[in-house]
Design an enzyme around this catalytic site. Sequence first.
Site, mmCIF file in Angstrom:
data_model
loop_
_atom_site.group_PDB
_atom_site.id
_atom_site.type_symbol
_atom_site.label_atom_id
_atom_site.label_comp_id
_atom_site.label_asym_id
_atom_site.label_seq_id
_atom_site.Cartn_x
_atom_site.Cartn_y
_atom_site.Cartn_z
ATOM 1 N N LYS A 1 -13.948 0.157 -4.209
ATOM 2 C CA LYS A 1 -15.060 0.549 -3.330
ATOM 3 C C LYS A 1 -16.141 1.276 -4.130
ATOM 4 C CE LYS A 1 -12.368 1.273 0.890
ATOM 5 N NZ LYS A 1 -11.903 2.289 1.818
ATOM 6 N N GLU B 1 0.823 -1.216 0.000
ATOM 7 C CA GLU B 1 0.000 0.000 0.000
ATOM 8 C C GLU B 1 0.851 1.257 0.000
ATOM 9 O OE1 GLU B 1 -2.983 0.133 3.120
ATOM 10 O OE2 GLU B 1 -4.515 -0.591 1.743
#
Length: 426
Positions: free
Chosen positions: A416, A281
Site C-alpha cells: 500500500k 494472513e
Amino acid sequence: MPLHFDRQYAADALAELDVDRDALDGDVLAAHQRVLNGETASPEMLGWRQMLLDPDDALLESVADTANEIRERADALLCIGIGGSYLGAEAVMQALVPPFSDDGPEVLFAGHHLGPDYHRRLFEYLDGKSVYINIISKSGTTLEPALAFRLARRFLEDRFDDADRRIIATTDAQRGTLHDFAVERGYRRYVVPDDVGGRFSVLTPVGLLPIAASGVDVRTLFYGAVAEARELTEADASHPALQYAADRHAFHESGYKTEVLASMDPRLTGIGDWWQQLFGESEGKEGKGLFPVTLQYTTDLHSVGQYVQQGQRVLVETFLRIDDADDGPAVKEEDSDPDGLNYLAGKPYGFVNEKAYEGTAEAHAEGGVPNWTLTLSRLDAETLGRLLYFYEHAVAVSGTMLDVDPFNQPGVETYKQKMFSLLGRP
Ligand code: PA5
C-alpha cells in the site's frame, strides 16, 4: 457427527517425525487455553469468539429484516469490499445458494480488485436494474472498495430518488472516512466490531447481511458456529480442530512449507479462498507459517495435481469433502456401451467423486504428501457455521503455537505504501 476429521494418511508421516506427541498435545492445549482465557497476542482481537458465547439475537433479526427488504426490492445487491470484507460472504453463498437459481437478488462483488474492465462492464450490466449497495470496510479507507464505492454511489444517485436508502454501510462504530460519510448521508449502518479482524468477521454483519440477502438462514449459520465454539470450550487435545492445529505445527517444525486445502466439491471453492486468507494472513509473518494454497479437485488434478504427486516433498494437504456419495444423477446402462461406461451403471455422480477422493488421498500419501480429510456430514447452514468456527479456532491456536500474532497483518501495508506513493497520495 457434523464434522469428521480423518488422520489416517497423515499418521505414518507423523510417526516418522522426531516429535514427542505428549509434549505436542501439551503445547496445543496450552495454546488453546490461551485462546479460551484471552491470553493470546492481541487479546483485544478475540471478539470473533466472544460474540458467539454471547449471541446478539437482536442484531441477527435486524440483519434479516434489512436482507428481506433487499430481497423484496432489489434485482441486484452489489457488495463492495476486499479481503476479510468479502471472502466470507462469497464462501458461504457459493456453498449454500444453489447454482442456476434465480430466487432473490443477484449478489455481485466490486472493489475486491482493481480490474478496469470488470468495473466498467459491471456498471453497464447493472444499468436498468434495481440495485442496492452494501459497502463494507472496517477501516473505511481501503483504496479498492473506496474507489468502487465512489463509482457505485454516483451510479445510484444518477438513477434513484431513494439512492441513500439503497446504500448500507458496514464499518467501524465510531470513526473512519466511511463512518463519517455514512453518518452525514444518513445511510443505514452496521458495525464491524473493534475486536474482530476482517478475516474473522464473516459472522458479523460484514458477512451476515450479504449472506442473508442471498436467502441463507443466517441465524442457523450463526448458531452452528455457536455450537462449535461451545464444544471447543470444553475440548481436550483429541478435538479435531486441536489435532489439526497440532499436526500441522509438527509438520511446520519439521520443514514442511505448504498446505493444500483441496475441496472435492465446487460448492466449497469459496471456503478454500476464505481459509487461504485466514491462514495466510494469520500465520505468514516473521518468516514462519505454512503457505496456504486452495485447490479444486478433480479439476486441479489435471493441472497442479502433477506437482502435488511428484514435485518438491514439502506439502501437506487437507481434503475437504461432503458425505454425499449417494447424490447426483446416476449413470444409465446403454445396450451397446458406446463409451465403455456401463461398468458404472446405476452409480450416482457422488459415488464416482467419492472414489476419486479415496484414490487421490491414498496416491498422495504414497507419493509423500501426508494428508487429512475433513468431512461435512451435509452441506447446510448449521454445518457450515461449525466449519467456519472450526478453522477460526484452529488458526488462533496454531498461530499462538507458532508464536506469531494471529490477529495482525503488518505485511499488507508494504504494497500500500509503495502504491500510494506512486499514486501521489497527499
Ligand atoms: O483480514 C483483514 O483484516 C483484511 O483482509 C481486511 O479485511 C481487508 O484488508 C479489508 O480491510 P477493510 O475492511 O478495512 O477495508
